[in-house]
Design an enzyme around this catalytic site. Structure first.
Site, PDB file in Angstrom:
ATOM      1  N   ASP A  42       0.706  -1.229   0.083  1.00  0.00           N
ATOM      2  CA  ASP A  42       0.041   0.208  -0.174  1.00  0.00           C
ATOM      3  C   ASP A  42       0.753   1.369  -0.184  1.00  0.00           C
ATOM      4  O   ASP A  42       0.160   2.431   0.004  1.00  0.00           O
ATOM      5  CB  ASP A  42      -0.827   0.048   1.199  1.00  0.00           C
ATOM      6  N   ASP A  45      -6.988  -4.180  -5.482  1.00  0.00           N
ATOM      7  CA  ASP A  45      -6.752  -2.909  -4.852  1.00  0.00           C
ATOM      8  C   ASP A  45      -5.404  -2.449  -5.286  1.00  0.00           C
ATOM      9  O   ASP A  45      -4.991  -1.381  -5.439  1.00  0.00           O
ATOM     10  CB  ASP A  45      -6.602  -2.861  -3.316  1.00  0.00           C
TER      11      ASP A  45
HETATM   12  N1  GLY Z   1      -7.124  -1.599   0.161  1.00  0.00           N
HETATM   13  C1  GLY Z   1      -8.213  -2.020   1.065  1.00  0.00           C
HETATM   14  C2  GLY Z   1      -9.501  -1.841   1.101  1.00  0.00           C
HETATM   15  O1  GLY Z   1     -10.060  -1.160   0.047  1.00  0.00           O
HETATM   16  O2  GLY Z   1     -10.158  -2.008   1.801  1.00  0.00           O
END
Ligand code: GLY
Length: 423
Positions: free
Chosen positions: A135, A199
């Site tokens: 992330d 994601d």
């Molecule tokens: N990237 C984690 C979410 O969208 O919850």
């Protein structure tokens, strides 16, 4: 020299003046009507934008005042048990609050927000060395990335270091960036080897940026490889996507197609669907590879044609949950979608994509989803969902819902300003 006018001429002159004054009067009247109708349109359009900016300023002023009063640098994520929940810099959402401030600065031009944006961005500087989850792309791009876009040249170094950190997670055999580690926490209990979540498409923007800043194409190549594999392996024939694809580190084959935050392995988790649409639209912007544009467009068609896409356009947290309509909405997925659609509208079919984005924004800005000033922990949007399977953040405000709402508002403003005649 005085001009002499005869009686006859005088008569003609006065007739002419009279005629012209009639014409002038009608011309003036027409111009007035055009001007009024133009200004009415502008007021309607920019009225929406201005009103939402004013509301966002009011909420963010309260939010930042509360933080500043504490004497600490805090990073708000959501509300839990009536209290604002703050997070540490290596939480995956730490870039959104600084990013929100960059957008408020950009939407208002008020340098106070630039000062705050710098302060809260620079407070998470250490994340550039983070290699234990994917992330870092989100975190750095939304904070430092926006700062750099708005002129903070010194943030280049943070972008480059973060891209290096993210690149350590590239697994060449499988051709993807590993999203999560599997040695601890709940991820260690799922039997995965190399999980990649949809994601992760959002992290690629950092890599494209790093190549532009450094000329080092290795970041770009990693991003393209990851996007290609995701396009091939994450999507079903109906263009809904899996949340998690688990790869073999030994030979790159697929071990599992699962969910983590959706209702079921074979269901369509709403935020994942939105991440994919946004991610492929962004990949098209950066590469001009038409396959990415088609992927984003088809993934959006899945959304609009789904029987469970509600009439107010704010998705339920998963398209396939059996108790719809008695299921929580996810305003964050709607905000991500709106922002992605404004971007899509710049490539093809502008009316279609902007029209959808506008409808979603109208709904998000309505009292059904937008909070009242001073409520909702001073966040902008209500009714988002973090992760229902984990029992986490159900029907709450989330900092990323607000971030993408403001990004969408900014994109809407830019599109409408571009559409206005310049003279
Ligand atoms: N990237 C984690 C979410 O969208 O919850």
């Amino acid at each position: 020299m005085q001009l002499k006018i005869t009686t006859k001429e005088n008569y003609r002159y006065h007739k002419l003046v009279k005629m012209n004054s009639h014409k002038l009067y009608y011309l003036f009247l027409s111009l007035l009507i055009i001007a009024t109708s133009c200004s009415t349109n502008t007021t309607v359009k920019s009225g929406f934008i201005q009103e939402n900016i004013q509301f966002a300023i009011a909420q963010e002023k309260l939010q930042v005042a509360q933080i500043e009063k504490s004497g600490k640098i805090l990073n708000p994520r959501t509300v839990k048990d009536g209290e604002v929940k703050y997070i540490v810099p290596d939480d995956w959402t730490s870039g959104f609050y600084p990013g929100t401030m960059w957008y408020i600065y950009e939407l208002t031009g008020d340098s106070t927000w630039r000062t705050y944006a710098r302060k809260y961005t620079e407070a998470i500087d250490t994340i550039k060395y983070m290699t234990w989850h994917h992330d870092v792309g989100f975190m750095v791009q939304c904070s430092f990335g926006n700062g750099l876009r708005l002129g903070e040249e010194k943030y280049k170094e943070v972008i480059l270091q973060s891209a290096k950190s993210l690149s350590t997670r590239f697994r060449p055999v499988a051709g993807i960036i590993q999203s999560w580690n599997v040695d601890k926490g709940w991820q260690s209990e799922r039997g995965w080897e190399c999980p990649v979540i949809i994601d992760n498409m959002m992290n690629l923007e950092l890599l494209f940026n790093a190549t532009k800043l450094s000329g080092d194409s290795s970041f770009y190549k990693i991003a393209v490889s990851h996007a290609d594999k995701t396009m091939k392996n994450h999507y079903r024939p109906d263009y809904s996507c899996y949340h998690v694809v688990d790869y073999s580190l030994a030979d790159g084959s697929i071990r599992n197609k699962h969910t983590a935050q959706g209702f079921a392995h074979e269901s369509a988790w709403a935020r994942g669907q939105a991440w994919g649409i946004y991610g492929f639209a962004m990949c098209y912007r950066e590469t001009k590879d038409i396959q990415y544009l088609r992927q984003a467009q088809k993934a959006f068609e899945f959304v609009v044609n789904h029987k469970n896409f509600p009439s107010d356009f704010v998705p339920y947290w998963d398209f396939d949950t059996p108790k719809i309509p008695n299921e929580p909405r996810d305003a964050s997925s709607a905000a991500i979608l709106a922002s992605a659609l404004y971007e899509l509208s710049t490539f093809e079919n502008p009316e279609y994509y902007k029209g959808w984005a506008d409808k979603i924004m109208q709904s998000l800005a309505s009292p059904a989803f937008r909070a009242k000033t001073g409520e909702n922990g001073n966040f902008i949007l209500m009714h988002s969902v973090g992760s229902i399977p984990h029992g986490n953040e159900i029907d709450v405000p989330l900092n990323y819902a607000d971030y993408y709402f403001l990004e969408a508002l900014k994109r809407k403003r830019d599109l409408e300003n571009m559409a206005k005649p310049t003279n």
